[in-house]
Design a protein around this motif. Sequence first.
Motif, PDB file in Angstrom:
ATOM      1  N   SER A 160      -1.579  -5.574   8.312  1.00 37.30           N
ATOM      2  CA  SER A 160      -2.197  -6.840   7.939  1.00 37.30           C
ATOM      3  C   SER A 160      -1.389  -7.467   6.825  1.00 37.30           C
ATOM      4  CB  SER A 160      -3.641  -6.610   7.486  1.00 37.30           C
ATOM      5  OG  SER A 160      -4.150  -7.739   6.816  1.00 37.30           O
ATOM      6  N   ARG A 161      -1.380  -8.803   6.783  1.00 37.57           N
ATOM      7  CA  ARG A 161      -0.605  -9.500   5.762  1.00 37.57           C
ATOM      8  C   ARG A 161      -1.345  -9.631   4.440  1.00 37.57           C
ATOM      9  NH1 ARG A 161       3.754 -12.668   7.423  1.00 37.57           N
ATOM     10  NH2 ARG A 161       3.327 -14.216   5.789  1.00 37.57           N
ATOM     11  N   GLY A 162      -2.646  -9.291   4.401  1.00 38.04           N
ATOM     12  CA  GLY A 162      -3.375  -9.563   3.169  1.00 38.04           C
ATOM     13  C   GLY A 162      -4.394  -8.537   2.742  1.00 38.04           C
ATOM     14  N   ARG A 163      -4.468  -7.389   3.388  1.00 36.32           N
ATOM     15  CA  ARG A 163      -5.498  -6.407   3.038  1.00 36.32           C
ATOM     16  C   ARG A 163      -5.287  -5.850   1.631  1.00 36.32           C
ATOM     17  NH1 ARG A 163      -7.791  -3.755   7.507  1.00 36.32           N
ATOM     18  NH2 ARG A 163      -8.667  -2.247   6.025  1.00 36.32           N
ATOM     19  N   LEU A 164      -4.078  -5.491   1.301  1.00 36.84           N
ATOM     20  CA  LEU A 164      -3.813  -4.956  -0.041  1.00 36.84           C
ATOM     21  C   LEU A 164      -3.997  -6.048  -1.084  1.00 36.84           C
ATOM     22  CD1 LEU A 164      -2.791  -2.577  -1.833  1.00 36.84           C
ATOM     23  CD2 LEU A 164      -0.501  -3.511  -1.551  1.00 36.84           C
ATOM     24  N   ARG A 165      -3.521  -7.229  -0.800  1.00 36.77           N
ATOM     25  CA  ARG A 165      -3.655  -8.346  -1.752  1.00 36.77           C
ATOM     26  C   ARG A 165      -5.115  -8.604  -2.078  1.00 36.77           C
ATOM     27  NH1 ARG A 165      -3.107 -14.667  -0.570  1.00 36.77           N
ATOM     28  NH2 ARG A 165      -2.909 -15.421  -2.732  1.00 36.77           N
ATOM     29  N   THR A 166      -5.956  -8.544  -1.069  1.00 39.14           N
ATOM     30  CA  THR A 166      -7.388  -8.766  -1.284  1.00 39.14           C
ATOM     31  C   THR A 166      -7.993  -7.629  -2.100  1.00 39.14           C
ATOM     32  OG1 THR A 166      -7.552  -9.995   0.789  1.00 39.14           O
ATOM     33  CG2 THR A 166      -9.593  -9.103  -0.133  1.00 39.14           C
ATOM     34  N   ALA A 167      -7.619  -6.394  -1.758  1.00 37.27           N
ATOM     35  CA  ALA A 167      -8.185  -5.238  -2.442  1.00 37.27           C
ATOM     36  C   ALA A 167      -7.806  -5.205  -3.915  1.00 37.27           C
ATOM     37  CB  ALA A 167      -7.747  -3.955  -1.752  1.00 37.27           C
ATOM     38  N   LEU A 168      -6.635  -5.735  -4.257  1.00 37.45           N
ATOM     39  CA  LEU A 168      -6.136  -5.675  -5.638  1.00 37.45           C
ATOM     40  C   LEU A 168      -6.103  -7.057  -6.277  1.00 37.45           C
ATOM     41  CD1 LEU A 168      -5.277  -2.843  -4.597  1.00 37.45           C
ATOM     42  CD2 LEU A 168      -3.149  -3.100  -5.851  1.00 37.45           C
ATOM     43  N   TYR A 201       2.282 -12.223   0.511  1.00 27.71           N
ATOM     44  CA  TYR A 201       1.682 -11.358   1.532  1.00 27.71           C
ATOM     45  C   TYR A 201       2.136  -9.917   1.300  1.00 27.71           C
ATOM     46  CZ  TYR A 201       6.256 -12.085   3.748  1.00 27.71           C
ATOM     47  OH  TYR A 201       7.603 -12.164   4.004  1.00 27.71           O
ATOM     48  N   ASP A 202       1.400  -8.977   1.923  1.00 26.81           N
ATOM     49  CA  ASP A 202       1.657  -7.552   1.719  1.00 26.81           C
ATOM     50  C   ASP A 202       3.058  -7.172   2.181  1.00 26.81           C
ATOM     51  OD1 ASP A 202      -0.965  -7.613   1.017  1.00 26.81           O
ATOM     52  OD2 ASP A 202      -1.680  -6.208   2.536  1.00 26.81           O
ATOM     53  N   ARG A 203       3.774  -6.420   1.343  1.00 26.79           N
ATOM     54  CA  ARG A 203       5.117  -5.967   1.719  1.00 26.79           C
ATOM     55  C   ARG A 203       5.039  -4.870   2.777  1.00 26.79           C
ATOM     56  NH1 ARG A 203      10.072  -6.274  -0.503  1.00 26.79           N
ATOM     57  NH2 ARG A 203       9.213  -7.329  -2.342  1.00 26.79           N
ATOM     58  N   PHE A 204       4.124  -3.936   2.638  1.00 30.46           N
ATOM     59  CA  PHE A 204       4.029  -2.784   3.540  1.00 30.46           C
ATOM     60  C   PHE A 204       2.901  -3.036   4.543  1.00 30.46           C
ATOM     61  CE2 PHE A 204       5.668  -1.177  -0.521  1.00 30.46           C
ATOM     62  CZ  PHE A 204       6.843  -0.560  -0.096  1.00 30.46           C
ATOM     63  N   ARG A 205       3.228  -2.996   5.833  1.00 28.94           N
ATOM     64  CA  ARG A 205       2.238  -3.273   6.867  1.00 28.94           C
ATOM     65  C   ARG A 205       2.460  -2.302   8.033  1.00 28.94           C
ATOM     66  NH1 ARG A 205       4.856  -7.674   5.514  1.00 28.94           N
ATOM     67  NH2 ARG A 205       5.902  -7.893   7.537  1.00 28.94           N
ATOM     68  N   GLY A 206       1.400  -1.593   8.396  1.00 27.13           N
ATOM     69  CA  GLY A 206       1.457  -0.676   9.531  1.00 27.13           C
ATOM     70  C   GLY A 206       2.384   0.498   9.310  1.00 27.13           C
ATOM     71  N   ARG A 207       2.397   1.041   8.101  1.00 29.06           N
ATOM     72  CA  ARG A 207       3.319   2.134   7.773  1.00 29.06           C
ATOM     73  C   ARG A 207       2.599   3.330   7.145  1.00 29.06           C
ATOM     74  NH1 ARG A 207       8.869   0.978   7.663  1.00 29.06           N
ATOM     75  NH2 ARG A 207       9.333  -1.170   8.298  1.00 29.06           N
ATOM     76  N   LEU A 208       3.149   4.510   7.421  1.00 27.05           N
ATOM     77  CA  LEU A 208       2.746   5.714   6.710  1.00 27.05           C
ATOM     78  C   LEU A 208       3.336   5.630   5.309  1.00 27.05           C
ATOM     79  CD1 LEU A 208       1.460   8.615   6.930  1.00 27.05           C
ATOM     80  CD2 LEU A 208       3.772   9.417   7.470  1.00 27.05           C
ATOM     81  N   MET A 209       2.494   5.753   4.288  1.00 28.21           N
ATOM     82  CA  MET A 209       2.935   5.487   2.917  1.00 28.21           C
ATOM     83  C   MET A 209       3.102   6.762   2.102  1.00 28.21           C
ATOM     84  SD  MET A 209       3.306   2.259   2.896  1.00 28.21           S
ATOM     85  CE  MET A 209       3.451   1.900   1.145  1.00 28.21           C
ATOM     86  N   LEU A 210       4.165   6.785   1.317  1.00 23.64           N
ATOM     87  CA  LEU A 210       4.428   7.888   0.387  1.00 23.64           C
ATOM     88  C   LEU A 210       4.651   7.320  -1.003  1.00 23.64           C
ATOM     89  CD1 LEU A 210       6.808  10.239   2.366  1.00 23.64           C
ATOM     90  CD2 LEU A 210       4.700  10.920   1.250  1.00 23.64           C
ATOM     91  N   PRO A 211       3.913   7.785  -1.998  1.00 25.43           N
ATOM     92  CA  PRO A 211       4.170   7.324  -3.363  1.00 25.43           C
ATOM     93  C   PRO A 211       5.451   7.941  -3.907  1.00 25.43           C
ATOM     94  CG  PRO A 211       2.506   9.037  -3.390  1.00 25.43           C
ATOM     95  CD  PRO A 211       2.802   8.755  -1.942  1.00 25.43           C
ATOM     96  N   ILE A 212       6.214   7.146  -4.631  1.00 18.86           N
ATOM     97  CA  ILE A 212       7.390   7.627  -5.359  1.00 18.86           C
ATOM     98  C   ILE A 212       6.985   7.701  -6.821  1.00 18.86           C
ATOM     99  CG2 ILE A 212       9.778   7.126  -5.989  1.00 18.86           C
ATOM    100  CD1 ILE A 212       9.913   5.470  -3.350  1.00 18.86           C
ATOM    101  N   ARG A 213       7.124   8.872  -7.424  1.00 17.13           N
ATOM    102  CA  ARG A 213       6.579   9.101  -8.759  1.00 17.13           C
ATOM    103  C   ARG A 213       7.687   9.345  -9.767  1.00 17.13           C
ATOM    104  NH1 ARG A 213       2.579  13.274  -5.740  1.00 17.13           N
ATOM    105  NH2 ARG A 213       0.788  11.894  -5.401  1.00 17.13           N
ATOM    106  N   ASP A 214       7.397   9.029 -11.028  1.00 14.56           N
ATOM    107  CA  ASP A 214       8.345   9.317 -12.093  1.00 14.56           C
ATOM    108  C   ASP A 214       8.147  10.742 -12.576  1.00 14.56           C
ATOM    109  OD1 ASP A 214       6.087   9.298 -13.704  1.00 14.56           O
ATOM    110  OD2 ASP A 214       6.599   7.432 -14.750  1.00 14.56           O
TER     111      ASP A 214
END
Length: 634
Positions: A160-168, A201-214
Amino acid sequence: MSLTPAFLDELRMRTSLSTLIGRTVKVQKAGREYKACCPFHNEKTPSFTINDEKGFYHCFGCGAHGDAIRWMTDQRGLPFMEAVKELAQAAGMDVPAPDPRAAKRAEAAKGLHDAMAAAQDFFVAQLDAIEGAEARAYLSKRGISDATRRAFGFGYSPDSRGRLRTALKDYGDPMLVEAGLLIDPDAAEPDSDRAKKRDPYDRFRGRLMLPIRDIRGRTIAFGGRILGQGEPKYLNSPDTPLFDKGRTLYNIDRASPASRQTGRVIVVEGYMDVIALAQAGFGDAVAPLGTALTEHQIERLWKMVEVPILCFDGDSAGQKAAIRAATRALPLLRPGHSLAFATLPQGQDPDDLLRASGPAAMDAVLDAAQPLVERLWSHEQGSAPLDTPEQKAALKQRLRALTDAIADPDVRAHYAHAFRERYDALFFARPAFTPAARGSGSGNSAARWQRDKRGNWKAPIGPAGHEVRAIGASGMEQRLLRAILAGLLRHPDQIALHRETLAGLPIGDPILARLADSMISASLRKETVETQGLLTILEPGEVYNMAKGMLRADTFTLTPHKMTADPDRLARDLEEAIRVMAQGPELEAALAEATRRFKGDVSEENLAEQQRLLALKADHDRRLAELAQPEDIV
């Protein structure tokens, strides 16, 4: 930022060291102290003590010692200021800001960290929702357990182009764009005369997500893998105030403490390689983020261990990546710090190997890792044909270019020596007979050099009873030997590099032999030898006068290049001159033996060996004449 001693003392006082260490190590009360098995070395009986009253820990086994800040830097791998900040936050203390601008940047970074944490929570929740079914199926197909999924923080971004934007939305579009979570379409066309502004719009759409941590475990970016068809297969966050892909290593937060236990860091090509290794028990693996390994990443690895292991696929792409990393590391090399290279079987990545053969096979690959010098040599040797003299010379030129790229002079000299040895062994096979070291008492007694009552070297018996002659008594060899010793007197740091070869030289001139012995002895007694120190151990007399005369000479030559200013040129010329000097008696003894065999058996094989040695002898004599300039140095 300036931290006062009073602030640091207060921070240590407010930190319960046993509680801090107890978060990752099992501790037991022992009187007024605590004890544990040392986390810095493997042991079964506890020798690691923690004293809360005094605020330090100490291991009686390996000597590890420090306070709360040292624990965070040594065991957790945090930079000093990061360690102070984390301890201060836990203790309810404010770290002094150096100026208002820095405080403003810190506040802005805090907002970005909060936004990234909220995005991570959102992605994790979506993985467990109905829309995350395809992503969950993919993880199951890859054999990723629930425990691994939770440990690495897997999530899912809805298509989706706006699900994350709406949530945050509470964070506002500008911050989400700055964090790399949203794409601003108008930013890509700053000069557009479009009347209506378009929404991010949301950069990540329809992807398996992995956080990159410091290093502190905070989410600073994301990597997303597409589940169906499409490009790119992996999409990373752009560079942001929190994230610089050239300075970040995936899984650094988990691999850093793991490496303290194993004394090892494994560098693999991608996220899933790291995760497969971690699930199989290799918790000390990291990966670059879609780019070749950078100088900053290499330096970061060296803060963890001195020799990280780069484990790339056995295909051509993987091997090219390995060589790129090798050449990029050359200018950074310093004593003790290098790289090693493990190669996976052709067509397999770590996950394939682990599935097919288990962890033992991965251990075998890592145990067979090549040192950097070997990987460079094998690559250059195999990169082009070596059939003609020109091709052989081209290999020598490529090796010299690699050596010249090394900034540290000691490391550079050792690489030059190592490459020279391999090059000579490949093209100029040395005869089997080598005189034993003078006075060492080792080796074949029939081939041992001894001095007579006058101090002259008595030649040993070589192959088939042929006497091996002494060198340096007169002529070109003496001139070359005097130039070598003069060079070592002026640059005594080179003595240790050539000590073994020098000790084996059968020097026929007794004064030169005594000077060489004195220099070798001095280098054995001290790590650092200076010219004046060499002179002080020489008693007044012929040897001392010769040494002083060598040092008074304005110049000396080993080749047409004057060795007066360029240390690299000097090191290379000295190495070649010593090698040529040592080869003479060996070649002559081997040639005499080959001639004897040919006379007894006139075969093509014996003739070919005799001719080969004759050619080597002619090449040696030519090079000796070039090196031994007619001009004396004293």
